[in-house]
Every structure is written in structure tokens, then in C-alpha cells.
Design a protein around this motif. Sequence first.
Motif, PDB file in Angstrom:
ATOM      1  N   ILE A 197      71.465  48.863-103.438  1.00  0.00           N
ATOM      2  CA  ILE A 197      71.060  48.546-102.068  1.00  0.00           C
ATOM      3  C   ILE A 197      69.873  47.596-101.980  1.00  0.00           C
ATOM      4  N   ASP A 198      68.845  47.785-102.775  1.00  0.00           N
ATOM      5  CA  ASP A 198      67.631  46.967-102.654  1.00  0.00           C
ATOM      6  C   ASP A 198      67.645  45.746-103.561  1.00  0.00           C
ATOM      7  N   ILE A 199      68.539  45.731-104.521  1.00  0.00           N
ATOM      8  CA  ILE A 199      68.707  44.617-105.441  1.00  0.00           C
ATOM      9  C   ILE A 199      70.202  44.370-105.598  1.00  0.00           C
ATOM     10  N   THR A 200      70.565  43.224-106.161  1.00  0.00           N
ATOM     11  CA  THR A 200      71.978  42.929-106.365  1.00  0.00           C
ATOM     12  C   THR A 200      72.350  43.160-107.828  1.00  0.00           C
ATOM     13  N   PRO A 201      73.505  43.755-108.089  1.00  0.00           N
ATOM     14  CA  PRO A 201      73.937  43.937-109.474  1.00  0.00           C
ATOM     15  C   PRO A 201      74.069  42.597-110.195  1.00  0.00           C
ATOM     16  N   ASN A 202      73.659  42.576-111.447  1.00  0.00           N
ATOM     17  CA  ASN A 202      73.818  41.378-112.268  1.00  0.00           C
ATOM     18  C   ASN A 202      75.273  41.251-112.703  1.00  0.00           C
ATOM     19  N   ILE A 203      75.920  40.174-112.283  1.00  0.00           N
ATOM     20  CA  ILE A 203      77.308  39.912-112.688  1.00  0.00           C
ATOM     21  C   ILE A 203      77.264  38.760-113.675  1.00  0.00           C
ATOM     22  N   LEU A 220      84.955  45.275-105.387  1.00  0.00           N
ATOM     23  CA  LEU A 220      84.226  45.599-104.162  1.00  0.00           C
ATOM     24  C   LEU A 220      85.210  45.980-103.064  1.00  0.00           C
ATOM     25  N   GLU A 221      86.298  45.222-102.954  1.00  0.00           N
ATOM     26  CA  GLU A 221      87.316  45.540-101.950  1.00  0.00           C
ATOM     27  C   GLU A 221      87.991  46.876-102.257  1.00  0.00           C
ATOM     28  N   LYS A 222      88.189  47.161-103.527  1.00  0.00           N
ATOM     29  CA  LYS A 222      88.786  48.441-103.925  1.00  0.00           C
ATOM     30  C   LYS A 222      87.932  49.609-103.440  1.00  0.00           C
ATOM     31  N   VAL A 223      86.622  49.505-103.618  1.00  0.00           N
ATOM     32  CA  VAL A 223      85.703  50.574-103.227  1.00  0.00           C
ATOM     33  C   VAL A 223      85.508  50.588-101.712  1.00  0.00           C
ATOM     34  N   ALA A 229      80.463  58.951 -97.536  1.00  0.00           N
ATOM     35  CA  ALA A 229      79.364  59.372 -96.674  1.00  0.00           C
ATOM     36  C   ALA A 229      78.007  59.234 -97.354  1.00  0.00           C
ATOM     37  N   LEU A 230      78.013  59.196 -98.709  1.00  0.00           N
ATOM     38  CA  LEU A 230      76.756  59.088 -99.462  1.00  0.00           C
ATOM     39  C   LEU A 230      76.995  58.307-100.738  1.00  0.00           C
ATOM     40  N   VAL A 231      76.180  57.267-100.951  1.00  0.00           N
ATOM     41  CA  VAL A 231      76.256  56.454-102.159  1.00  0.00           C
ATOM     42  C   VAL A 231      75.117  56.839-103.093  1.00  0.00           C
ATOM     43  N   LEU A 232      75.480  57.172-104.335  1.00  0.00           N
ATOM     44  CA  LEU A 232      74.498  57.503-105.366  1.00  0.00           C
ATOM     45  C   LEU A 232      74.468  56.357-106.373  1.00  0.00           C
ATOM     46  N   ARG A 243      80.160  50.141 -96.826  1.00  0.00           N
ATOM     47  CA  ARG A 243      80.936  48.970 -96.399  1.00  0.00           C
ATOM     48  C   ARG A 243      80.040  47.826 -95.933  1.00  0.00           C
ATOM     49  N   LYS A 244      78.982  48.144 -95.226  1.00  0.00           N
ATOM     50  CA  LYS A 244      78.030  47.106 -94.822  1.00  0.00           C
ATOM     51  C   LYS A 244      77.422  46.435 -96.047  1.00  0.00           C
ATOM     52  N   ARG A 245      77.048  47.231 -97.036  1.00  0.00           N
ATOM     53  CA  ARG A 245      76.439  46.664 -98.243  1.00  0.00           C
ATOM     54  C   ARG A 245      77.433  45.802 -99.005  1.00  0.00           C
ATOM     55  N   ILE A 246      78.687  46.202 -99.047  1.00  0.00           N
ATOM     56  CA  ILE A 246      79.698  45.390 -99.733  1.00  0.00           C
ATOM     57  C   ILE A 246      79.813  44.021 -99.079  1.00  0.00           C
ATOM     58  N   ARG A 247      79.802  43.966 -97.774  1.00  0.00           N
ATOM     59  CA  ARG A 247      79.877  42.657 -97.093  1.00  0.00           C
ATOM     60  C   ARG A 247      78.640  41.815 -97.401  1.00  0.00           C
ATOM     61  N   GLU A 248      77.478  42.450 -97.513  1.00  0.00           N
ATOM     62  CA  GLU A 248      76.260  41.713 -97.876  1.00  0.00           C
ATOM     63  C   GLU A 248      76.355  41.162 -99.294  1.00  0.00           C
ATOM     64  N   LEU A 249      76.886  41.938-100.214  1.00  0.00           N
ATOM     65  CA  LEU A 249      77.029  41.478-101.598  1.00  0.00           C
ATOM     66  C   LEU A 249      78.020  40.329-101.693  1.00  0.00           C
ATOM     67  N   GLN A 250      79.082  40.397-100.937  1.00  0.00           N
ATOM     68  CA  GLN A 250      80.049  39.298-100.940  1.00  0.00           C
ATOM     69  C   GLN A 250      79.416  38.011-100.423  1.00  0.00           C
ATOM     70  N   GLU A 251      78.607  38.115 -99.380  1.00  0.00           N
ATOM     71  CA  GLU A 251      77.917  36.949 -98.845  1.00  0.00           C
ATOM     72  C   GLU A 251      76.922  36.391 -99.867  1.00  0.00           C
ATOM     73  N   HIS A 252      76.232  37.269-100.554  1.00  0.00           N
ATOM     74  CA  HIS A 252      75.297  36.856-101.609  1.00  0.00           C
ATOM     75  C   HIS A 252      75.996  35.992-102.651  1.00  0.00           C
ATOM     76  N   HIS A 253      77.174  36.398-103.085  1.00  0.00           N
ATOM     77  CA  HIS A 253      77.874  35.624-104.116  1.00  0.00           C
ATOM     78  C   HIS A 253      78.483  34.341-103.548  1.00  0.00           C
ATOM     79  N   ARG A 254      78.878  34.337-102.292  1.00  0.00           N
ATOM     80  CA  ARG A 254      79.326  33.072-101.676  1.00  0.00           C
ATOM     81  C   ARG A 254      78.192  32.056-101.686  1.00  0.00           C
TER      82      ARG A 254
END
Length: 329
Positions: A197-203, A220-223, A229-232, A243-254
Motif C-alpha cells: 500500500i505505501d510502496i510499490t512492489p519491485n517488478i 493483478l487482474e486475477k486478484v 475485506a482485509l489485505v495482509l 481493488r482501488k490499490r490495484i488500479r493505482e499500481l496499474q497506473e504506476h506501471h503505465r
Amino acid sequence: MIEELLPGLYRIEIPLPRSPLKALNSYVVKGKDRFLIIDTAFNREECWQPTVSALRQLGVDLNRTDFFITHLHADHSGLVGRLATPASTIYFSEVEAAVIGGGIGEGEAHGHWRDMAQYYLANGFPREELEMALQGHPGRRYSSRQFIKVTPLRDGDSIEAGDYRFVGVLTAGHTPGHMCLYEPEKKVLVAGDHLLIDITPNITTWLELENSLKSYLDNLEKVYKLDVALVLPGHRRLWTDHRKRIRELQEHHRNRLAEAIRALESGPKTAWEVAPYITWDIEADSWADFPTVQKFFAVGETLAHLNYLEGEGKVKRESRNGKIYYSLA
């Protein structure tokens, strides 16, 4: 720090000294007969002492404890060799188990590091800096020194621990066989480093995974489809809206893909030459001031984006004088 998240499910925050990740989230499930530990920290005393202290406070009996490791990185697998006992089962994704030769421990990764060094040299990484980066790489310094056989899990396989029944979700990208755990009844996702959430995974680039960024984005789409209800996560704070975070990560890579394309508008470049054009979350005034190990991570991520663009037909590569150059198609 120990925190009870749900009945029988705990988070232990283990410090990762001098790492920008700051800490690892290790999760403990307490059952009547056995315990399950999800991820361990670096194999270093600064991680070992708080780990064993927390486990002692929770009343964990290592002789009745199994382990699930989300992926092979040392900040998640480093201590499992010291914590596991002959009675322990160590679960790993089937894909990741194949990458590490069926077990965690000293010796199994020497060929990997040798091959990666040659690949990075071909992509423009200066030899002297590369040697420094590999010497300081936490994956080499703090991995497990005991060779431990692992039990492979396939996508969809389950692990039962206490009142929890986790399903393995293969999420390649961050590593070739990264695996999350999903508890559908309680809607809990143990995300490892697939979602942060606070950082982006290194790909980064992997010799064992063709087009790692495409795999990551696909997963990301699979998940995204899961009811969570809770992400660990493996690092930093917990959250609820995956889901909100997944869209943010996709935008980051674009955005990173666009930066890589702009870098090539002035002509062919190696991945080393493209990397300074990318926006990195590193406290440094210039590329020259980057810590050497962080340059290694940055070039790996640059390669992942260039390989993705090549797969999309937007970039082409060619070899000249032992170096790999990328240019616009």
C-alpha cells in the motif's frame, strides 16, 4: 510488535535494519495442535532476536509449527532454515520450488547469481559497480544457510491452520512463483509482495520468467476478482480496499512504461542508460548518487518494462559488441 488481527491470527512486525522496506510482516496462525508461520525475515541477528521473542510471547512451539513462504526473497525466507524443525512442513509454490531446486539454503542459488551477473553486464551495468551491488545484495547476504526441503503447492491448493482454510493463489511477477494465500470465508488475502500500500512492489527481470511485468499485471487482474475485506501485505500497513490499490499500481506501471518510451526517443540505449530517465522513489539528487544496490534493483525493473514494451511491439532490441540495446520499433 505483536498484533492480533482476527481470532487466532497475529501479525509480528520484524525490523529490517538499513532496508527501505523498514520491516517485514510475519503472520502467525494458532491452532489447537499446530501453528502456521507465514514468511520469515532476513537471516541476521537483528531479525532473529525479535522473531523468537515474539514467538515465545505467543506461546508458539516450533516443534509443532509449519511454514508458508510467499516467495523466495531473503526478507521473506531467510530465517525459515533456523526456525524449522524436523517436524515442520515448509510450503512453497510449486513454481518457486522449481526455481530454487526444491529447497531453501546455501548453495542452491550460486548459478542464478552468476547468470544474472552476465545478463546485467550485457545490459550495460558497469562491471565494477555490479560487483559492488552483488556483494551488498541482501538476497546474497541474508538468505538461509541451512538447506531445507520444501513442500510444493499448486495454484488452488489449500492449507488448513486453526480455524482458517487458506487457498494458494499463484501470482507470478514479483518473483517467478510468488503465491498469495486467500481465506474465502473470512475474505482475508495474505498478499506477500504482490500488493503493497505505501510502496510499490519491485517488478524486476527474471531469467526464469518471461515478461515478468506482463505476468504481474495479469495477476493483478486475477486478484482483483477476489472478494477481499482485509489485505495482509508483506510490508507496511494493512488495508481493506484491494481493488482501488490495484488500479493505482496499474497506473504506476503505465507511467513507467511511458517514461521508458520517452527515454528511447533520442535513440537506442541499454537498460542501464534508460534507468536514469525513470522516476524512482529514492532519496538521491541524481542517478550517480543512487546506492549501488538500488541501482541493481532499478535496472532490473527497467528491464522488466523494456521487455514488456518489446512484447507489445513498441520496442525492439539488438545486440552490438556484446551489449543489448533497446530502441523504438
